[in-house]
Design a protein around this motif. Structure first.
Motif, PDB file in Angstrom:
ATOM      1  N   LYS A   9      75.922   4.925  70.380  1.00 51.34           N
ATOM      2  CA  LYS A   9      75.535   5.196  71.765  1.00 51.34           C
ATOM      3  C   LYS A   9      75.660   3.912  72.560  1.00 51.34           C
ATOM      4  N   LEU A  87      75.998   7.424  76.634  1.00 51.15           N
ATOM      5  CA  LEU A  87      77.426   7.651  76.393  1.00 51.15           C
ATOM      6  C   LEU A  87      77.589   7.554  74.887  1.00 51.15           C
ATOM      7  N   TYR A 104      84.530  10.375  73.142  1.00 52.33           N
ATOM      8  CA  TYR A 104      83.261   9.961  73.753  1.00 52.33           C
ATOM      9  C   TYR A 104      82.723  11.114  74.588  1.00 52.33           C
ATOM     10  N   TYR A 105      81.409  11.218  74.659  1.00 52.50           N
ATOM     11  CA  TYR A 105      80.855  12.166  75.620  1.00 52.50           C
ATOM     12  C   TYR A 105      79.662  11.568  76.342  1.00 52.50           C
ATOM     13  N   LYS A 106      79.548  11.941  77.601  1.00 49.19           N
ATOM     14  CA  LYS A 106      78.422  11.519  78.424  1.00 49.19           C
ATOM     15  C   LYS A 106      77.423  12.657  78.399  1.00 49.19           C
ATOM     16  N   GLU A 108      74.220  14.544  79.451  1.00 51.71           N
ATOM     17  CA  GLU A 108      73.284  14.667  80.581  1.00 51.71           C
ATOM     18  C   GLU A 108      72.110  15.597  80.286  1.00 51.71           C
ATOM     19  N   GLU A 249      78.134   5.597  85.583  1.00 51.78           N
ATOM     20  CA  GLU A 249      77.512   5.093  84.355  1.00 51.78           C
ATOM     21  C   GLU A 249      78.487   5.142  83.187  1.00 51.78           C
ATOM     22  N   ALA A 250      79.214   6.257  83.080  1.00 53.70           N
ATOM     23  CA  ALA A 250      80.143   6.399  81.952  1.00 53.70           C
ATOM     24  C   ALA A 250      81.198   5.305  81.995  1.00 53.70           C
ATOM     25  N   LYS A 251      81.722   5.059  83.199  1.00 58.12           N
ATOM     26  CA  LYS A 251      82.778   4.048  83.322  1.00 58.12           C
ATOM     27  C   LYS A 251      82.230   2.646  83.053  1.00 58.12           C
ATOM     28  N   LEU A 277      81.488  13.485  87.071  1.00 56.01           N
ATOM     29  CA  LEU A 277      82.026  12.766  85.912  1.00 56.01           C
ATOM     30  C   LEU A 277      83.319  12.043  86.241  1.00 56.01           C
ATOM     31  N   LEU A 414      87.344  11.374  76.843  1.00 53.31           N
ATOM     32  CA  LEU A 414      85.962  11.365  77.359  1.00 53.31           C
ATOM     33  C   LEU A 414      85.671  12.753  77.902  1.00 53.31           C
ATOM     34  N   GLY A 416      82.380  15.504  79.423  1.00 53.11           N
ATOM     35  CA  GLY A 416      81.017  15.607  79.935  1.00 53.11           C
ATOM     36  C   GLY A 416      80.242  16.651  79.159  1.00 53.11           C
TER      37      GLY A 416
END
Lengths: 457, 457
Positions: A9, A87, A104-106, A108, A249-251, A277, A414, A416
């Protein structure tokens, strides 16, 4: 950082959190078309919009030029209670799929509303409070948006009135109870608290309600009470602005470990999650700084991007809301029973519609049973039970990763993960019992609802 | 770090995560009394225990001397998917209470099992897999432990058989569906798959089951199938060992910002969360390095610490499990309907019982309605809907913080927020509708069940 040294993470510290939202429209060469007054066919003015929405939100709705909008400190403080969202590097999914792709996944879903909706709920509640209003009204279907708004209003001690589609109010009582625990007044819609509700009840005494009707009631209730405004959880430009915190945030987290995604994937209903996203990635693409494949994933049962038309249409089935230019199946289109409650909207965010129209993103439709297969596979190895909506993005991410296994390409994906499925267990039960099926509208269904579009623009 | 500069959430990086569990027993001068064979009245040997539990877990169960037990890399990798759990500074709750106290909570609910149970589930599943077993059996009441074990087994591709108390299986289908999504075989108990189940069904064909009966079925099912062992989510020494990861992370995070708690508070059912949270703090206290007030909070409806006796008793109502020396209300005690499903156990961890007996911790009992008032207050300002179990700790933390408001003391309070209430909405609905009541056993009730204790030790 070396690929296999990246932690499971990637968190940002509080001082690395975004200080501004990013307004994608500022970098669009072709701006999204304005909302139209359904009576006059003319663009809605700030004054007209201010009768329904808070003043600052109207400014945000109409602002196509300012790229960075400061996030007020009060909202940033609230964000700190559940943000940064993690992330996650999906090491276990990669191993399960035996793919050279990096996934990768963000995520939420780690807040009590269970989804990304809270990001805009707190912003809309904050501006209402700042304007000195007493409360806000809204509608909710399954209850994700209503829950998020209830939480935001409880925090700010603002009154919250939610019109909940009657069938959900009765058959899905749990999100209703979360809203009540947060102090919201939840009314099953249609109700006799509004003229439009009374009229519908008179005509159809046994109706179980619809989102279109609940919207109409919420708008009427806001107008009828001094000190109240109406708020909405998706589609609007302001909502995409607030949700940009997801992508920012993800970036920032990916930049921290020196990773650039090749593909960015999000599920698409009204567009709030997808628009949030992709925002900073799309920004770089629009400015010609970096290229990304951007994929919107929608249900085959409600395929606005892939089978709709780009035209002016009503946002609600009741045809009282403004007209928006968007990809739409027609406001009279009714998707058949489909458990991805959040993806059943007939239209799509005007911002995303314009970007899709201009070739900046792809779209694909996926079927429900294959979505739940992906959800189950993901849950078992990554340990998170995903929302059906989010699982559309999982499906596409898995498919892209499997394609990499064929070609041997080490692409970085990536996606979401917008929420959790803890309130969607009826759908999971159907899947577990082998009783889930797909439901794809026929060409005739779509031709009929599209033919009924208003003749404007 | 200055008090008001502490972030809302204090995270540890992956290389700061605990590498070892901490075995509290190593620092206890008076060790917990051994489990006894109910037939012979003699301490159970490792061989006897190995017929029921995995070998390495038996070693952990009996090891009163080794302070640090290395956490295998495979388990640490799994932990990384949902750990470190956040240590949260409850700024909003402090403001709401207008207290000079500083409140922190360790939040264990941000995983799909919804609670801390996953910390021990993955450990127990791992040792079963390592021993080459095919699968494990267990019982579950409301389903938190069964869900955690299902997730761990799905990850390790181990068979998982859960005996779920029939009334929960039928009336609370959602956790059952989560378990099924994770591939577990869930059987309503009593069932006709075991001799004990068939016997009970013959005598009481309309029974809705009990935890005691489900334990008996799970133990029998493990013994009847080659390559299976039985696992348990609380009470045992091994479980407290695994759960020490909660306290170790909490202490490491507090140390990082230079904070020492004055008071550490946890809810207490069988003791898995409380024992885990307090472990390193209690260790310092036992070694005379630092003093802490440590408070166990239990429901007034099932008050083992505050109204029970310290004696040998059966762990199950069916009286087939080993005898443990513990604070108990008697294995025949049946608490009246109480929504804190996880706190309904008649006994208490032998480790915690010994520590309480020796004066190292306090205990208090709180009533259900006041617990839900605390839950609502917490949810509205901190944004997390807490589990009813966890809300017992919230109640005590709020009471301590309000006491500080009276005295003006700036005490630092740490409490354990063990889980979320997303599957407890029936109880919240009762509270929202004003239909919740308290239920405190009479002295006569307790005298009766305590008089029925076995005459041993």
């Amino acid at each position: 950082m070396k690929n296999n040294e990246i932690p499971y993470k990637i968190y940002l510290s509080e001082d690395e959190l975004p200080q501004n939202w990013y307004n994608l429209r500022a970098d669009m060469k072709v701006k999204p078309a304005p909302l139209l007054n359904p009576g006059t066919g003319q663009p809605l003015s700030a004054d007209e919009l201010s009768a329904v929405f808070c003043r600052e939100l109207v400014e945000q709705e109409l602002d196509n030029d300012t790229p960075l909008v400061p996030i007020p400190k009060e909202i940033r403080d609230f964000y700190k209670m559940y943000r940064p969202s993690p992330l996650v590097r999906a090491y276990c999914l990669e191993q399960e799929l035996d793919t050279p792709a990096h996934i990768y996944y963000k995520f939420e879903g780690n807040n009590t509303s269970g989804s990304h909706k809270l990001n805009s709920a707190i912003a809309q509640a904050y501006y209402a409070k700042k304007q000195g209003l007493k409360g806000v009204t809204t509608e909710t279907g399954a209850g994700q948006w209503g829950t998020a708004l209830s939480m935001a209003c409880a925090y700010l001690k603002l009154d919250c009135q939610v019109y909940m589609v009657k069938v959900s109010y009765e058959q899905k009582p749990f999100r209703r109870e979360v809203m009540r625990t947060y102090g919201a007044k939840v009314t099953p819609s249609p109700s006799n608290t509004t003229a439009v509700g009374r009229k519908i009840l008179e005509e159809f005494p046994n109706t179980t309600g619809s989102l279109g009707c609940a919207i109409s009631e919420a708008v009427e209730a806001a107008a009828a009470q001094p000190g109240y405004r109406y708020v909405l959880g998706s589609v609007l430009n302001q909502v995409l602005l607030h949700q940009s915190v997801i992508g920012l945030e993800a970036k920032a987290a990916l930049d921290k470990v020196g990773v650039k995604p090749d593909i960015v994937i999000g599920c698409a209903g009204g567009g709030s999650n997808l628009g949030g996203l992709i925002a900073p990635f799309m920004g770089e693409k629009l400015r010609g700084e970096q290229d990304y494949r951007i994929i919107a994933v929608e249900p085959a049962s409600c395929p606005s991007f892939t089978r709709g038309v780009f035209a002016y249409d009503f946002c609600d089935t009741g045809m009282i809301c403004p007209l928006a230019k968007m990809y739409t199946l027609g406001s009279s289109f009714i998707p058949s029973a489909n458990h991805a409650g959040g993806l059943r909207f007939h239209g799509m965010s005007p911002v995303l519609s314009q970007l899709y129209h201009d070739g900046y993103m792809e779209a694909r439709a996926v079927e429900q049973t294959s979505v739940f297969r992906a959800a189950e596979q993901f849950a078992r190895c990554e340990g998170i039970l995903p929302a059906p909506e989010s699982s559309h993005a999982i499906r596409a991410a898995i498919d892209e990763a499997l394609a990499c296994r064929e070609t041997g390409e080490e692409k970085t994906i990536l996606f979401g993960l917008t929420g959790t499925g803890y309130f969607d267990l009826v759908a999971y039960q159907k899947y577990n019992d082998g009783e889930m099926s797909d439901s794809i509208p026929t060409d005739e269904d779509l031709a009929r609802s599209i033919a009924a579009l208003p003749k404007i623009g």
